[in-house]
Design an enzyme around this catalytic site. Sequence first.
Site, PDB file in Angstrom:
ATOM      1  N   GLU A  51      -6.597  32.411  -9.162  1.00 22.38           N
ATOM      2  CA  GLU A  51      -7.289  31.603  -8.145  1.00 22.38           C
ATOM      3  C   GLU A  51      -8.788  31.889  -8.131  1.00 22.38           C
ATOM      4  OE1 GLU A  51      -5.765  29.200  -6.910  1.00 22.38           O
ATOM      5  OE2 GLU A  51      -3.782  29.858  -7.592  1.00 22.38           O
ATOM      6  N   GLY A 109       0.818  -1.202   0.000  1.00 18.73           N
ATOM      7  CA  GLY A 109       0.000   0.000   0.000  1.00 18.73           C
ATOM      8  C   GLY A 109       0.847   1.244   0.000  1.00 18.73           C
ATOM      9  N   PRO A 110       0.216   2.415  -0.131  1.00 20.97           N
ATOM     10  CA  PRO A 110       0.957   3.681  -0.200  1.00 20.97           C
ATOM     11  C   PRO A 110       1.736   3.956   1.082  1.00 20.97           C
ATOM     12  CG  PRO A 110      -1.349   3.958  -0.862  1.00 20.97           C
ATOM     13  CD  PRO A 110      -1.237   2.596  -0.254  1.00 20.97           C
ATOM     14  N   PRO A 111       2.746   4.819   1.007  1.00 22.23           N
ATOM     15  CA  PRO A 111       3.512   5.181   2.221  1.00 22.23           C
ATOM     16  C   PRO A 111       2.617   5.871   3.245  1.00 22.23           C
ATOM     17  CG  PRO A 111       4.665   5.895   0.215  1.00 22.23           C
ATOM     18  CD  PRO A 111       3.298   5.463  -0.201  1.00 22.23           C
ATOM     19  N   GLY A 112       2.918   5.650   4.517  1.00 20.67           N
ATOM     20  CA  GLY A 112       2.232   6.356   5.584  1.00 20.67           C
ATOM     21  C   GLY A 112       0.889   5.797   5.981  1.00 20.67           C
ATOM     22  N   THR A 113       0.538   4.612   5.491  1.00 18.40           N
ATOM     23  CA  THR A 113      -0.786   4.058   5.791  1.00 18.40           C
ATOM     24  C   THR A 113      -0.787   3.149   7.025  1.00 18.40           C
ATOM     25  OG1 THR A 113      -0.312   2.376   4.102  1.00 18.40           O
ATOM     26  CG2 THR A 113      -1.711   4.217   3.465  1.00 18.40           C
ATOM     27  N   GLY A 114       0.368   2.916   7.652  1.00 16.48           N
ATOM     28  CA  GLY A 114       0.395   2.164   8.909  1.00 16.48           C
ATOM     29  C   GLY A 114       0.871   0.736   8.802  1.00 16.48           C
ATOM     30  N   THR A 120       3.944  -0.530   9.176  1.00 16.73           N
ATOM     31  CA  THR A 120       4.833  -0.866  10.294  1.00 16.73           C
ATOM     32  C   THR A 120       4.050  -1.025  11.582  1.00 16.73           C
ATOM     33  OG1 THR A 120       6.651   0.327   9.236  1.00 16.73           O
ATOM     34  CG2 THR A 120       6.872  -0.132  11.573  1.00 16.73           C
ATOM     35  N   HIS A 147     -10.361  29.792 -10.855  1.00 10.77           N
ATOM     36  CA  HIS A 147     -10.579  28.419 -10.391  1.00 10.77           C
ATOM     37  C   HIS A 147     -11.818  28.334  -9.496  1.00 10.77           C
ATOM     38  CE1 HIS A 147      -7.037  26.609 -12.031  1.00 10.77           C
ATOM     39  NE2 HIS A 147      -6.170  27.267 -11.278  1.00 10.77           N
TER      40      HIS A 147
END
Length: 493
Positions: A333, A105-110, A112, A336
């Site tokens: 801006e 999965g993507p980095p930082g998703t938990g 570890t 947009h």
Amino acid sequence: MLKEIGLGVGLALLIFLWVSGYDILPLLIIGLAAGALFYLARSRGMLAKNFNTEPMAAGPGVAFSDIGGQSTAISELKEALDFIKDQETIVRLGIRPIKGILLTGPPGTGKTLLAKAAAGYTDSVFVACSGSEFIEMYAGVGAQRVRQLFQTARSSALKQKKRSALIFIDEIDILGGKRGQNTSHHEYDQTLNQLLVELDGMKTNDRVLVLVVAATNRVDMLDQALLRPGRFDRQVRVELPDKAGRLEILKLHFRNKPLADDVALEDLARETFGFSGAHLESLANEGAILAMREGGSEIRQAHFMEAIDKVMMGEKLDRRPSKSELERVAVHEVGHALLSEKIRPGSVSMLTITPRGQALGYMRQAPEDDTYLHTREYLENQIQVLLAGSIAEELILNGRSTGAGNDFEQALRTAGQIIRCGMSELGVVDPDILPADLRYRALTGIIRNQEKKVRDFLGRVGGVINQVVHILLTEEKISGEYFRSLTKKHIAH
């Protein structure tokens, strides 16, 4: 001491032979070669010894209840871990134990955190390392480190009187990449081969049951031999959290923080579409830092809203654009924002011309409910919003600028998605074999049609653009509510 005596005796013997008229050159060459081999062997041994894993007792301070937004991954992981918890049933039924679980999965998703929680759930010793720690220039060091890793896990479990050990390998794509890609030497391949051997050698009746949990965000790079059943038996996908998951994560990170009464976690969860768990932790921390800078005793909603901008865009910059540049940024801006409100009323959350990160200005939208399927109309609307900034510059300031470069790139990618998904006039096509000129005509056709719609709309509301730009140049930042109060009479939905 013995080493110095040996060197002295050897040197004295060489001098004696040289004085006696013997040719000592062959002896010198042999001695130097032996010394080099000894040095390399000693260096390799020292490198292997320097590989230091730190086994921890079961449950390294993390439980599954401490992880939010990953209920599906946790449920899938628990199902696999139950095989370890109930070893007697495994033996009785003749079940082959699960040897490896791959978290992707993507980095930082938990990933570890999930591995640490898995160790606590199974009452296992936890040994962690990174894939890069196994790769050295000396042949054989990586394989030796793999053997040492498994030996450390087993010996630590026995020492702590545990029945199981969990080995966590982060960034396993470095260690387990497809073989044959590195032609200079075979150290990568030898290391991976040793890991495969260790996985194959794990048995149900071992004194210590070892489970390998690995994490990667590049599963496509892994060798197929590593992914087959009997090695990494389970692949658990750890996705970015949805709105409910983000709310759950925010509650976990806000537990120890003094919150003001105006803090609305539901609004923060909605505003943080696409944030990972790591982003949300940073949001909570940055909000607290902003409150501390102001000398406040509580963290207010405004602190967290400012923190969202900081996490997404970066810190405010000291540099100050010129007056003409600020006017151009404001026009861009506002363009947009007007298209965003026309397409989706209530979507503008904030407008600012304060430089932050790589952006001189920024229009933040309130994200929609999490959606995973998009129609052609939806994608065309996104293209209109992306093009509106540069077209507003063209209408008000009689020319475009380089500030729209990133907008154009995103617009072209979105138009390409329309073609890839068979929603263009070309129908269902294979983008890989589509002639370049045909693709070009299809892309430019989509972009030009949306440009015409945007130009027609902004041409009708030129007066309100100038009005909002004037206020924005004075205030530097205006809220979505204030922007809507200024423009609602001019925007026909």
